[in-house]
Each structure stands twice: as C-alpha cells, then as structure tokens.
Design an enzyme around this catalytic site. Structure first.
Site, PDB file in Angstrom:
ATOM      1  N   VAL A   1       0.836  -1.203   0.000  1.00 43.50           N
ATOM      2  CA  VAL A   1       0.000   0.000   0.000  1.00 43.50           C
ATOM      3  C   VAL A   1       0.870   1.252   0.000  1.00 43.50           C
ATOM      4  O   VAL A   1       0.583   2.231  -0.706  1.00 43.50           O
ATOM      5  CB  VAL A   1      -0.953  -0.004   1.207  1.00 43.50           C
ATOM      6  CG1 VAL A   1      -1.598   1.366   1.402  1.00 43.50           C
ATOM      7  CG2 VAL A   1      -2.035  -1.070   1.031  1.00 43.50           C
ATOM      8  N   GLU A   2       1.945   1.237   0.772  1.00 45.53           N
ATOM      9  CA  GLU A   2       2.773   2.434   0.919  1.00 45.53           C
ATOM     10  C   GLU A   2       3.536   2.791  -0.351  1.00 45.53           C
ATOM     11  O   GLU A   2       3.519   3.950  -0.774  1.00 45.53           O
ATOM     12  CB  GLU A   2       3.756   2.247   2.083  1.00 45.53           C
ATOM     13  CG  GLU A   2       3.113   2.262   3.453  1.00 45.53           C
ATOM     14  CD  GLU A   2       2.541   3.617   3.827  1.00 45.53           C
ATOM     15  OE1 GLU A   2       2.963   4.627   3.240  1.00 45.53           O
ATOM     16  OE2 GLU A   2       1.672   3.655   4.715  1.00 45.53           O
ATOM     17  N   THR A   3       4.227   1.833  -0.943  1.00 41.65           N
ATOM     18  CA  THR A   3       5.143   2.187  -2.043  1.00 41.65           C
ATOM     19  C   THR A   3       5.136   1.201  -3.214  1.00 41.65           C
ATOM     20  O   THR A   3       6.023   1.263  -4.065  1.00 41.65           O
ATOM     21  CB  THR A   3       6.595   2.290  -1.535  1.00 41.65           C
ATOM     22  OG1 THR A   3       7.009   1.016  -1.006  1.00 41.65           O
ATOM     23  CG2 THR A   3       6.734   3.352  -0.460  1.00 41.65           C
TER      24      THR A   3
ATOM     25  N   TYR B   1      -7.467   2.973   5.296  1.00 44.88           N
ATOM     26  CA  TYR B   1      -6.085   2.513   5.129  1.00 44.88           C
ATOM     27  C   TYR B   1      -5.901   1.128   5.731  1.00 44.88           C
ATOM     28  O   TYR B   1      -5.376   0.218   5.083  1.00 44.88           O
ATOM     29  CB  TYR B   1      -5.126   3.504   5.791  1.00 44.88           C
ATOM     30  CG  TYR B   1      -3.687   3.021   5.787  1.00 44.88           C
ATOM     31  CD1 TYR B   1      -2.860   3.268   4.695  1.00 44.88           C
ATOM     32  CD2 TYR B   1      -3.156   2.309   6.860  1.00 44.88           C
ATOM     33  CE1 TYR B   1      -1.546   2.814   4.665  1.00 44.88           C
ATOM     34  CE2 TYR B   1      -1.849   1.848   6.829  1.00 44.88           C
ATOM     35  CZ  TYR B   1      -1.055   2.106   5.743  1.00 44.88           C
ATOM     36  OH  TYR B   1       0.238   1.635   5.723  1.00 44.88           O
TER      37      TYR B   1
END
Length: 377
Positions: free
Chosen positions: A164-166, A360
């Site tokens: 999800v982050e990168t 999230y």
C-alpha cells in the site's frame, strides 16, 4: 515572516493550476486518504498531476530560510537542546528550498459527497499490486518468516503495508526531505489545525537532522514523499529513529535501499503499537438499526466494546467471536451505497497507528489477503 514576491506568485499559480485541474472529470488518484466520487476525487486527481510535475521539474524555490525569524528560533533550540553547531545549521537552512508543491499536496481535500470505501479499495487491491506482492513475498520469504517469528506479525500484513505504501519500493518519493519538511514546518497552509501541524513538522525536522547526524549522512541526501516520509515503508523521520531496525544485519539501518530492513521495521512498529501474536484483525458484521449505534461509532482507535455490548446495540457478527476479546465498530462508507461494517480488534487498530484511517487499515488487510490467495495459500 516575509515571503519573497516570487514565492507569492508561485503560490497563486499553484492554486490556479489546482483549481483548473479540479474542473476535469473526477478520477481516483494514488493518495493514501479517503475518497469521494466528485469533489475529493477531482482534488486528488489534481494532486496526482502535481506529483508528476514535481517528479519531472519541480526542485522548489530559493527562500533563504536561514533569514526567517522562526527558523532562527528553531536553530537556537536545536543548538541548546541537541548540541548542533549554529553556523552549520544556518548554512543548511540556507540551502533548503521552498516547495509550493508540498503546500498544495498537503492541503485537505474539499468537503463533498460521503467517503467511498470501494473506490478507495480499488486503488490498492488491484492486479498490478497483487502480482508485485507475490513477487516480493517470494523473493523475501525468509526475512518475512523471520520477522513473523520474532515480532508476531504475519508476513501477509507486512506485505500488505509495504504494498500500500510504495508498491514494494517502486514509489518511495522524489522530494528532498529537508525541503519538504522545512516548508511545512514553517509555512503550513492556513487550516484549523495549522499550529499543531507546524509543531509536528518541526519535530520531524529535528528528527531529520538528528538521524542524519547519527547516520553520518547529508540530510539533503534523504528523498521521500511530499510530507517527508522515507523509504520502502514510508517512515516519517521520528518513526525511523524510534522503530526502524537493522534487520539484514549489515550494521546500519537503511529503509531506502534495504527491503529486509523495511520488513523488520514494519513488524517492529506494529508490535510496539500493540500487535498481538495470533489474534485476528476484523470480523464482518451487520447492523440491525443504524440509529442505535451512535455511541459505538468514532470512539477512537481502540477496541473497547464487548460482544454483549455490541449485541445489545443490534450489531450482529458474521461469525462467532473469540471469547473475552473487545472490539471497535468500523463503518466503511460507500457513498450512496450501503455502509460496510466490521468488528475490529486491537490488531486492526495497531495498523491505524501507521495511518490513522479505517480505509487505510482495511486496504492493508484486503491486499494482504489477496496476495496470500494469489500465492496459493
């Protein structure tokens, strides 16, 4: 403080560009915040365009932060509290550049229609990211298994967060962290929480400088997001100093180029923030009468209600709940469609400490499940 005319012009042009972009058809952008069908998605599309422009040609503007009164007060505090050399800090801040793009991207999306969980989810639980997650898991299976054994955090959750982050290190950010955080620390947009946000970013600026000194690196070598988040797991500088670990055993912590350090650091972060080994994250639920659950919604990021309390309010779990556990009622709004309800455990809320958003945390859980299923587990 005084802002140079060129900075004022830059801001006006940035606001004009953002306003014009918002007139385009609504699309879903890649920002990790809540999504709506029209107003917010248009603003996020504009932010996505600003991001692409920043990667291509936005190095910021010269602002000579070393001459700003607030910056000099901050420097004096750093000298007194942390033992920095005043002249060295003044020289550093004279090199920092003002990033109007960071100002535009950090602004909250305009109010609009209700949040849309399904639109948000679709940005993260999609074939490209799932396939990349399978490759990442296969490549780093030993490190993920070791992290799970040491910290109690399942491999799939670690994979979900980094995905999800990168997208597994593909999108770690192209802003100089010193530029982004300095800009936000001393000229945060005028919002209701402006003072608190500037105090937050000044703390992150101090952590950036301390980390650079501790690691013997140039602080201007740190690249990250428009808000200053760094590396594969997008740790803010303070989190990097507190929770990052040398998981590959090479004697240094490097979240920018070591996916193994990222794996161990994510697991360590979650454990410190309350992750319980072996416990689930969420259970599906239905609500018999929405009018009876007002006291159960928006009650903070913690599991505080017993199964009996939930049952008394007409909340029906989709499966049997473990005895003795407490839960939070999570409402995932779907625009004009019915809301999805889940019963969240403390492990769900540990994920929200990474990003304080139900959307999230649930996207991490759903991406984790999808990657695990794609691996045939």
């Amino acid at each position: 403080m005084s802002i140079k005319p060129s900075l004022r012009l830059s801001r006006l042009l940035g606001l004009l560009a953002l306003s014009l972009a918002c007139l385009a058809p609504a699309t879903v952008s890649a920002e990790s915040t809540s999504v709506t069908h029209q107003g917010k998605t248009a603003a996020k599309a504009a932010k996505a365009k600003l991001k692409k422009k920043a990667v291509a040609d936005d190095d910021g503007e010269f602002a000579n932060f070393s001459q700003w009164k607030e910056v000099n007060s901050f420097i004096d505090e750093m000298v007194a509290r942390d033992g920095f050399d005043k002249a060295a800090l003044q020289a550093a801040f004279s090199k920092a550049r003002y990033l109007d793009t960071a100002i535009q991207l950090i602004k909250p999306a305009p109010s609009g229609k209700p949040k849309n969980w399904q639109a948000y989810r679709a940005r993260f639980v999609e074939p490209k990211r799932i396939n990349a997650g399978v490759d990442f898991w296969n490549e780093h299976e030993l490190a993920l298994s070791r992290a799970e054994a040491q910290y109690g955090v399942p491999a799939e959750i670690i994979v979900g967060i980094i995905g999800v982050e990168t997208v597994y290190g593909r999108n770690t950010g192209n802003f100089r962290v010193m530029d982004a955080i300095t800009t936000l620390a001393f000229d945060y947009p005028k919002t209701a929480n402006r003072d608190a946000r500037m105090a937050f970013f000044r703390g992150e600026l101090e952590s950036t400088l301390l980390f650079a000194r501790e690691s013997d690196i140039d602080p201007f070598s740190l690249m990250g997001s428009y808000a200053g988040a760094i590396g594969w797991p997008q740790f803010m500088p303070s989190s990097l100093r507190q929770y990052a670990v040398d998981f590959d055993g090479n004697g240094k912590i490097d979240l920018r180029s070591s996916p193994v350090d990222a794996i161990g650091s994510v697991a360590n972060f979650l454990k410190i923030h309350g992750w319980q080994r072996g416990e689930p994250t969420v259970f599906p639920a239905t609500v018999a009468d929405v009018g009876k659950i007002g006291d159960l919604i928006n009650q903070g990021l913690e599991a505080k209600f017993s199964a009996d309390e939930l049952k008394a309010a007409g909340v029906v779990p989709g499966s049997e709940l473990p005895a003795g556990m407490r839960f939070g009622l999570v409402d995932l709004q779907n625009g004009e469609a019915p809301t999805d309800y889940w019963l969240a455990t403390n492990n769900f809320f540990a994920i929200t400490q990474y990003n304080r958003s139900y959307f999230y945390a649930m996207s991490v859980i759903d991406l984790a499940r999808a990657v695990r299923t794609a691996r045939g587990q």
